[in-house]
Design a protein around this motif. Sequence first.
Motif, PDB file in Angstrom:
ATOM      1  N   ASP A   1      22.679  15.736 -31.725  1.00  0.00           N
ATOM      2  CA  ASP A   1      21.860  14.866 -30.893  1.00  0.00           C
ATOM      3  C   ASP A   1      20.779  14.225 -31.774  1.00  0.00           C
ATOM      4  O   ASP A   1      20.668  14.517 -32.968  1.00  0.00           O
ATOM      5  CB  ASP A   1      21.260  15.620 -29.701  1.00  0.00           C
ATOM      6  N   ASP A   2      19.975  13.352 -31.172  1.00  0.00           N
ATOM      7  CA  ASP A   2      19.027  12.571 -31.965  1.00  0.00           C
ATOM      8  C   ASP A   2      18.044  13.451 -32.739  1.00  0.00           C
ATOM      9  O   ASP A   2      17.817  13.246 -33.934  1.00  0.00           O
ATOM     10  CB  ASP A   2      18.248  11.617 -31.056  1.00  0.00           C
ATOM     11  N   ARG A   3      17.442  14.417 -32.048  1.00  0.00           N
ATOM     12  CA  ARG A   3      16.458  15.271 -32.706  1.00  0.00           C
ATOM     13  C   ARG A   3      17.109  16.109 -33.802  1.00  0.00           C
ATOM     14  O   ARG A   3      16.563  16.236 -34.897  1.00  0.00           O
ATOM     15  CB  ARG A   3      15.765  16.193 -31.699  1.00  0.00           C
ATOM     16  N   GLU A   4      18.265  16.665 -33.525  1.00  0.00           N
ATOM     17  CA  GLU A   4      18.932  17.508 -34.508  1.00  0.00           C
ATOM     18  C   GLU A   4      19.309  16.710 -35.748  1.00  0.00           C
ATOM     19  O   GLU A   4      19.158  17.183 -36.888  1.00  0.00           O
ATOM     20  CB  GLU A   4      20.185  18.144 -33.900  1.00  0.00           C
ATOM     21  N   ALA A   5      19.783  15.487 -35.550  1.00  0.00           N
ATOM     22  CA  ALA A   5      20.147  14.654 -36.697  1.00  0.00           C
ATOM     23  C   ALA A   5      18.920  14.324 -37.535  1.00  0.00           C
ATOM     24  O   ALA A   5      18.951  14.405 -38.771  1.00  0.00           O
ATOM     25  CB  ALA A   5      20.819  13.371 -36.217  1.00  0.00           C
ATOM     26  N   ALA A   6      17.823  13.953 -36.863  1.00  0.00           N
ATOM     27  CA  ALA A   6      16.599  13.609 -37.591  1.00  0.00           C
ATOM     28  C   ALA A   6      16.064  14.804 -38.358  1.00  0.00           C
ATOM     29  O   ALA A   6      15.726  14.708 -39.551  1.00  0.00           O
ATOM     30  CB  ALA A   6      15.546  13.086 -36.620  1.00  0.00           C
ATOM     31  N   TRP A   7      15.988  15.950 -37.707  1.00  0.00           N
ATOM     32  CA  TRP A   7      15.401  17.126 -38.341  1.00  0.00           C
ATOM     33  C   TRP A   7      16.332  17.708 -39.417  1.00  0.00           C
ATOM     34  O   TRP A   7      15.864  18.241 -40.425  1.00  0.00           O
ATOM     35  CB  TRP A   7      15.062  18.175 -37.288  1.00  0.00           C
TER      36      TRP A   7
END
Length: 203
Positions: free
Chosen positions: A130-136
Amino acid sequence: MTNKQPGNRLDPATVIRTALELLDEKGLEVLSTRAVADRLGVRINTVQWHVKTKARMLELMADALVGEISLTGLPAGPGERTRELVRRYRHALLAHRDGAALVVGTFAAEPHTLAFAEALVDALLRCGMDDREAAWTAWTVIYFTLGLTQEEQAADQRPLGAVLASAVSTRSHPALVRVAGHLAPTSFDERFEFGMAKILDGR
């Protein structure tokens, strides 16, 4: 020998290219706009006209370093594409003396850096994150690579395994003595692949 251009007409690319040459020759600690000006055979304010400050010069150098990473010919699968991008990132850092230390000290929201970040985050999103997981995860793998590479580039001066061996004993630090042999300068490639797998596969 200098990189002075006819009529003293410089451009930012020449300044940054010269700065990277000096970095490779002398290291980050002695790099300055004055040193670049001396190499080019111009006044310091001529260099500063193009890069303003040392901090700005370092940002542009970091972006130029990342710009050496090819974003073509990547694997089709997003998982292996992610790994290949990070491997290429590490190789670009290692290609320049103090390359990791240069990038660590900057926040270069510049074209090459943004293009690499786009490719990395896109690959992670295509892995199903998901967006947060990809960014982090992108931040995590970059921080890991920078830290390990910075240690690798300093290993000739101060190998971590040798430092541990001289600072600990089986009585005071038995666990550290036990693992010290796995921190030899020859283990960086394996440690990099191990750490990357832990980050990317340990979801």
